[in-house]
Design a protein around this motif. Sequence first.
Motif, short mmCIF file in Angstrom:
data_model
loop_
_atom_site.label_atom_id
_atom_site.label_comp_id
_atom_site.label_asym_id
_atom_site.label_seq_id
_atom_site.Cartn_x
_atom_site.Cartn_y
_atom_site.Cartn_z
N UNK A 198 12.85 3.57 -8.58
CA UNK A 198 12.33 4.90 -8.21
C UNK A 198 11.44 4.79 -6.95
N UNK A 199 10.56 3.78 -6.95
CA UNK A 199 9.68 3.59 -5.79
C UNK A 199 10.52 3.20 -4.58
N UNK B 235 0.85 -1.21 0.00
CA UNK B 235 0.00 0.00 0.00
C UNK B 235 0.88 1.26 0.00
N UNK B 236 1.93 1.23 0.83
CA UNK B 236 2.83 2.39 0.84
C UNK B 236 3.56 2.52 -0.50
N UNK B 237 3.89 1.37 -1.09
CA UNK B 237 4.55 1.41 -2.40
C UNK B 237 3.59 1.95 -3.46
N UNK B 238 2.31 1.56 -3.38
CA UNK B 238 1.35 2.02 -4.38
C UNK B 238 1.17 3.53 -4.29
N UNK B 239 1.05 4.05 -3.08
CA UNK B 239 0.90 5.51 -2.94
C UNK B 239 2.15 6.21 -3.47
N UNK B 240 3.31 5.61 -3.22
CA UNK B 240 4.57 6.20 -3.71
C UNK B 240 4.60 6.18 -5.24
N UNK B 241 4.18 5.07 -5.81
CA UNK B 241 4.15 4.96 -7.28
C UNK B 241 3.22 6.01 -7.88
N UNK B 242 2.05 6.16 -7.29
CA UNK B 242 1.09 7.14 -7.80
C UNK B 242 1.63 8.55 -7.65
N UNK B 243 2.24 8.77 -6.53
CA UNK B 243 2.88 10.07 -6.28
C UNK B 243 3.86 10.41 -7.40
N UNK B 244 4.71 9.43 -7.73
CA UNK B 244 5.71 9.66 -8.78
C UNK B 244 5.05 9.85 -10.14
N UNK B 245 3.95 9.11 -10.37
CA UNK B 245 3.22 9.24 -11.64
C UNK B 245 2.67 10.65 -11.81
N UNK B 246 2.08 11.16 -10.70
CA UNK B 246 1.43 12.47 -10.80
C UNK B 246 2.39 13.64 -10.66
N UNK B 247 3.53 13.36 -10.05
CA UNK B 247 4.53 14.42 -9.86
C UNK B 247 3.95 15.67 -9.22
N UNK B 248 3.01 15.49 -8.35
CA UNK B 248 2.59 16.65 -7.59
C UNK B 248 2.12 16.19 -6.22
N UNK B 249 1.72 17.14 -5.42
CA UNK B 249 1.50 16.78 -4.03
C UNK B 249 0.03 16.52 -3.70
N UNK B 250 -0.77 16.28 -4.72
CA UNK B 250 -2.19 16.23 -4.39
C UNK B 250 -2.55 15.04 -3.50
#
Length: 224
Positions: free
Chosen positions: A95-96, A39-54
Amino acid sequence: MNKKNFIITIDGPASSGKTTVARIISQKLNFLLLESGNLYRAVTYLWLEFQNKFLENLDNLKKFFEQEIKIELLPSGTNIYWKDKLLKDELRSKEVEEKVSEISAIKEIRNFLTEFMRSFINRNNLVAEGRDMGNVVFPEADLKIFLTAREEIRAKRRYKQIIGKEKRKNLYKEVLENIKVRDRLDSEREIAPLIIPEGAYVIDTSYLTPEEVVEKILQKIRQR
Ligand code: DC
């Protein structure tokens, strides 16, 4: 072991054997396996995908999980789907790997995932594996395990896992360094640091096979 919803938590640092051991146990007992690191990895992956802090915003994160993320708990592991696509290798990318400790130290993200994981409590017997399962997420767990192993041994295990996929000079050194940094970040962060939960059964897996570790845990379960 007659009680409903038996919860076993397995915490420990990177490459201490948690995932392997947790999976053997959940399959033997037919419990669902919650791999919280995914779950933490998934949030990290999404974070990197979006490249923003939303995703740091709790409401955004909630909405996003409700609308686009599906979690499947099985005795063999925790699958995470984003828009029906199973996230697998994505969660293990370099990256993750490098970013996950930083992302998992963010208060809003931890609070959200803790609440989210607690929603699995009433559904089934669980093996919950991670860093703060026994002390924060499931403090009421029926059995708490903490696995540990010497730093060099954990680095060797990790190195063996990736040597086939990645070939770089000084890979072992890099892996050892990454383990050291991750241990430090995970243990020193302010919220939910990696600690031995009160009452946990501590096993040093440095010189044990996964089967030997599993047997020790099963013995504990039989005593309940
Ligand atoms: O277990 P893992 O290597 O898949 O976990 C990846 C990272 O996620 C780990 O470095 C720290 C974070 N994590 C966490 O902070 N809390 C958890 N319960 C599980 C993982």
